[in-house]
Design an enzyme around this catalytic site. Structure first.
Site, PDB file in Angstrom:
ATOM      1  N   ALA A 115       0.810  -1.218   0.000  1.00 42.44           N
ATOM      2  CA  ALA A 115       0.000   0.000   0.000  1.00 42.44           C
ATOM      3  C   ALA A 115       0.844   1.268   0.000  1.00 42.44           C
ATOM      4  O   ALA A 115       0.299   2.368  -0.048  1.00 42.44           O
ATOM      5  CB  ALA A 115      -0.921  -0.006   1.221  1.00 42.44           C
ATOM      6  N   HIS A 211      -1.081   6.555   4.853  1.00 41.08           N
ATOM      7  CA  HIS A 211       0.330   6.261   5.097  1.00 41.08           C
ATOM      8  C   HIS A 211       1.159   7.470   4.662  1.00 41.08           C
ATOM      9  O   HIS A 211       0.914   8.049   3.606  1.00 41.08           O
ATOM     10  CB  HIS A 211       0.784   5.043   4.280  1.00 41.08           C
TER      11      HIS A 211
END
Length: 258
Positions: A115, A211
């Site tokens: 990811a 993130h």
């Protein structure tokens, strides 16, 4: 290209469905316990049976324990292994075992970006001079449920963004195998587990899995932020994670050149 898949959960089933739509890739076998009730690819009952189909590539989608139990067998068979459970490599003994198996003439150990974007840039920065890497993972309370976060903070009582853990990448990857695989990929590309700093945050306002990281050194500075929607079947998993696998597999098959 012929591939085989270990695991048929949220990620494994997603990957198999997408690869089945690609005429140049054959999903030769899927190994999962218990066996899937419905699966578009042939199911097998053991790693030995999976390897007997002679795949060019095995994709591990079954979690840390599955990688511990099957990873070395696959690599020593001479078969390349693409790892979803990158966080399991925070176990130094397991990482050493798999790398030794690859170095002794086995298959290759392949690690996707998952990811997290910017992994190639971090690898380049390591060569050019990398001094520090700091990662932050921000997710909604539901994404932290069923993890050690429940003992660190009252998830249902959080009304604004709160940091509940600051540690190194090894600690984060081992404690949060379903949430922090990205930090392991970042650590392996950059400064290693001990020198990669991690902050985990619960945020009721988070939209998807967020993130971000900052890397600094002689090369300059890299700042990256990624917000990914989650898999409907598993809110702990960013939808980019299985697509990262699919892209890696297509590159391996020569279907993507960059």
């Amino acid at each position: 290209m012929k591939v085989a898949v270990i695991g048929y959960g949220a990620i494994g089933s997603f990957v198999v469905a997408h690869l089945n739509a690609e005429p140049s890739i054959e999903v030769a076998a899927v190994f999962s316990l218990p066996p899937p009730l419905t699966c578009p690819a042939p199911g097998v009952g053991s790693i030995e049976a999976l390897l007997a189909t002679r795949p060019d590539l095995v994709i591990e989608c079954a979690g840390h324990q599955a990688l511990r139990e099957a990873g070395e067998t696959v690599i020593r068979n001479g078969t390349d292994l693409l790892v979803v459970s990158v966080g399991a490599l925070a176990d130094a003994a397991l990482e050493r075992t798999l790398r030794d198996a690859a170095a002794s003439g086995g298959g290759r150990l392949l690690i996707p970006g998952g990811a997290l974007g910017g992994i190639d840039a971090i690898s380049a920065a390591r060569e050019a001079g990398l001094d520090s890497v700091e990662y932050s993972g921000r997710k909604a309370p539901a994404a932290w449920k069923g993890t050690p976060a429940e003992k660190m903070i009252a998830l249902n009582a959080v009304t604004s963004a709160e940091t509940f853990l600051e540690c190194d990448a090894r600690t984060a990857a081992l404690q949060f195998p379903q949430n922090a695989n990205v930090v392991a990929a970042l650590a392996l590309a950059g400064l290693g587990f001990e020198k990669t700093k991690v902050r985990l945050i619960v945020d009721p306002a988070a939209n998807g899995n967020n993130h971000s990281f900052v890397a600094r050194g002689a090369f300059g500075e890299i700042t990256a932020t990624i917000r990914s929607t989650t898999l409907p079947s598993n809110p702990k998993t960013s939808v980019l994670a299985p697509f990262s696998l699919i892209q890696t597999i297509k590159k391996r098959a020569g279907l993507i050149l960059a």
